[in-house]
Design a protein around this motif. Structure first.
Motif, mmCIF file in Angstrom:
data_model
loop_
_atom_site.group_PDB
_atom_site.id
_atom_site.type_symbol
_atom_site.label_atom_id
_atom_site.label_comp_id
_atom_site.label_asym_id
_atom_site.label_seq_id
_atom_site.Cartn_x
_atom_site.Cartn_y
_atom_site.Cartn_z
ATOM 1 N N GLY A 131 0.814 -1.209 0.000
ATOM 2 C CA GLY A 131 0.000 0.000 0.000
ATOM 3 C C GLY A 131 0.846 1.257 0.000
ATOM 4 O O GLY A 131 0.557 2.220 -0.728
ATOM 5 N N ARG B 59 2.262 1.858 -3.372
ATOM 6 C CA ARG B 59 1.223 2.379 -4.283
ATOM 7 C C ARG B 59 1.004 3.866 -4.056
ATOM 8 O O ARG B 59 0.807 4.622 -5.009
ATOM 9 C CB ARG B 59 -0.084 1.612 -4.073
ATOM 10 C CG ARG B 59 -0.074 0.207 -4.657
ATOM 11 C CD ARG B 59 -1.485 -0.360 -4.670
ATOM 12 N NE ARG B 59 -1.529 -1.755 -5.108
ATOM 13 C CZ ARG B 59 -2.627 -2.435 -5.348
ATOM 14 N NH1 ARG B 59 -3.807 -1.834 -5.169
ATOM 15 N NH2 ARG B 59 -2.590 -3.686 -5.738
ATOM 16 N N TYR B 60 1.025 4.277 -2.799
ATOM 17 C CA TYR B 60 0.913 5.708 -2.512
ATOM 18 C C TYR B 60 2.062 6.474 -3.164
ATOM 19 O O TYR B 60 1.853 7.466 -3.873
ATOM 20 C CB TYR B 60 0.939 5.955 -1.006
ATOM 21 C CG TYR B 60 -0.413 6.003 -0.352
ATOM 22 C CD1 TYR B 60 -1.275 7.068 -0.569
ATOM 23 C CD2 TYR B 60 -0.828 4.982 0.502
ATOM 24 C CE1 TYR B 60 -2.518 7.132 0.047
ATOM 25 C CE2 TYR B 60 -2.073 5.027 1.120
ATOM 26 C CZ TYR B 60 -2.917 6.099 0.889
ATOM 27 O OH TYR B 60 -4.148 6.154 1.490
ATOM 28 N N ALA C 8 -4.464 2.561 -3.268
ATOM 29 C CA ALA C 8 -3.444 2.134 -2.305
ATOM 30 C C ALA C 8 -4.064 1.462 -1.085
ATOM 31 O O ALA C 8 -3.549 0.446 -0.600
ATOM 32 C CB ALA C 8 -2.619 3.345 -1.877
#
Length: 391
Positions: free
Chosen positions: A146, A149-150, A193
């Protein structure tokens, strides 16, 4: 590594940590944010007073989105990962520097559609967040996907903004759709995310952070009230300006009372609900600051420095105030209230916006705002009492 080491791992915070409150660094961040918001509101009020409302609203929306989005991303990250080490402080201060650069460019953007300083400041703010997320990815293996992804999504969005700026300069009719596409990319990042790994944000802390920013934007209305009183005694006494100041004060109190009602702002940690609440607050914040801009427009009208009439000035207050009421319904009341209480704010919003078309409306708008507070509180209390009796 000791607690007081200059550099510490960016470990996740406990989402159930007791007595979690805003840190001094977050409050300093808010201080910088209020400068940027004030600059955006000032540009809006000057544009409306000069009879360029459409251009002013577009410029305000673009600038406010950038300010709010950078603030929101930092607030949610700090709720989940703030370790208060030297690197975090320096990265946060870098983001603050970008916010000041953005604020300095708002007037240029409003006057000439010059995105250079606004975009430059925004990119600086977002690059700081990329570094924050990369630190989280390194030190929180269960949520690494996550965090990456951010970081990747934010970087992709900044590449888009850079391409927009350095590419062929678009004409105004094309510029707005391209900016809206950039917004869509930005807004998609948290949704994508968080589905990979939800960050351990602290619900009480986030609600407090949003409440603090609400108080900041309400300060724009109080600032306009102060301006009205100052002008009222500037050479010759003008009771109309005193009425404007008193109306601004009453409306500010009503807006505060409605936001800080007894019902919870965010009663669920579900991702869909959190995104609705978190994203929907952009309307609460933007409309709240715009009410202050509307009162500043009224001061310009009453002192003979505006190209628009008094009814347009009343609408400059009524429209954002109605939007503020409707926004609170969107993010909270439609989830937390039932029965007649649920519909007080949207009905009041419609009445407030319609009022200037019927009568000279400023004092009436203030009275209606107070009536909405009273009606909502009474009906909400009755709803709770009825539910308790049924139980």
């Amino acid at each position: 590594m000791t607690r007081h080491a200059a550099i510490r791992p960016m470990a996740p915070r406990d989402p159930h940590e007791p007595h979690r409150a805003a840190t001094p660094l977050e409050l300093l961040f808010d201080l910088v944010t209020v400068i940027a918001i004030a600059a955006a509101a000032a540009a809006l009020h000057h544009a409306i007073a000069a009879d360029h409302a459409v251009e002013g609203i577009i410029g305000y929306a673009v600038a406010f989105f950038a300010i709010w989005w950078a603030w929101m991303n930092y607030a949610w990250f700090a709720s989940a990962y703030d370790n208060d080490d030297a690197v975090t402080r320096l990265l946060t201060m870098t983001i603050m520097g970008g916010a000041l650069l953005l604020a300095a460019g708002i007037e240029r953007f409003a006057a000439k559609l010059d995105l250079s300083l606004v975009l430059g400041g925004y990119v600086v703010m977002r690059l700081g967040m990329i570094a924050m997320w990369l630190r989280a990815a390194r030190n929180d293996p269960p949520r690494r996907a996550g965090a990456l992804r951010y970081a990747g999504g934010i970087a992709l969005a900044q590449l888009y903004w850079a391409a927009l700026y350095f590419g062929l300069p678009p004409q105004p009719p094309v510029l707005l759709p391209l900016i809206m596409l950039g917004w869509a990319i930005e807004l998609a990042v948290p949704a994508v995310a968080e589905r990979a790994a939800e960050t351990p944000w602290h619900r009480h802390h986030i609600v407090e952070r949003y409440g603090l920013l609400t108080i900041i934007v309400l300060g724009e209305v109080l600032l306009a009230a102060t301006l009205a009183l100052e002008k009222a005694w500037d050479g010759s006494f003008d009771m109309r300006l005193v009425h404007t100041a008193l109306s601004a004060l009453v409306i500010t109190f009503a807006m505060w009372w409605l936001y800080f009602a007894r019902e919870p702002q965010l009663s669920s940690n579900r991702l869909s609900r959190s995104l609705q609440w978190g994203y929907g607050h952009v309307l609460v914040f933007a409309s709240g600051a715009a009410v202050g801009a509307g009162f500043a427009v009224l001061v310009e009208i009453l002192t003979g420095h505006s190209k628009i009439g008094l009814r347009a000035g009343d609408l400059a207050v009524a429209i954002p105030l109605g939007l503020y009421f409707l926004s609170l319904w969107l993010v909270r009341d439609r989830f937390e209230l039932s029965g007649a209480a649920r519909w007080v704010l949207p009905l009041s919003a419609a009445a407030i916006v319609a009022l200037p078309f019927a009568i000279p409306a400023l004092e009436a708008i203030a009275v209606l705002a107070v009536a909405a507070v009273a009606a909502r509180a009474a009906l909400a209390a009755r709803s709770v009492s009825g539910a308790a009796a049924d139980a």
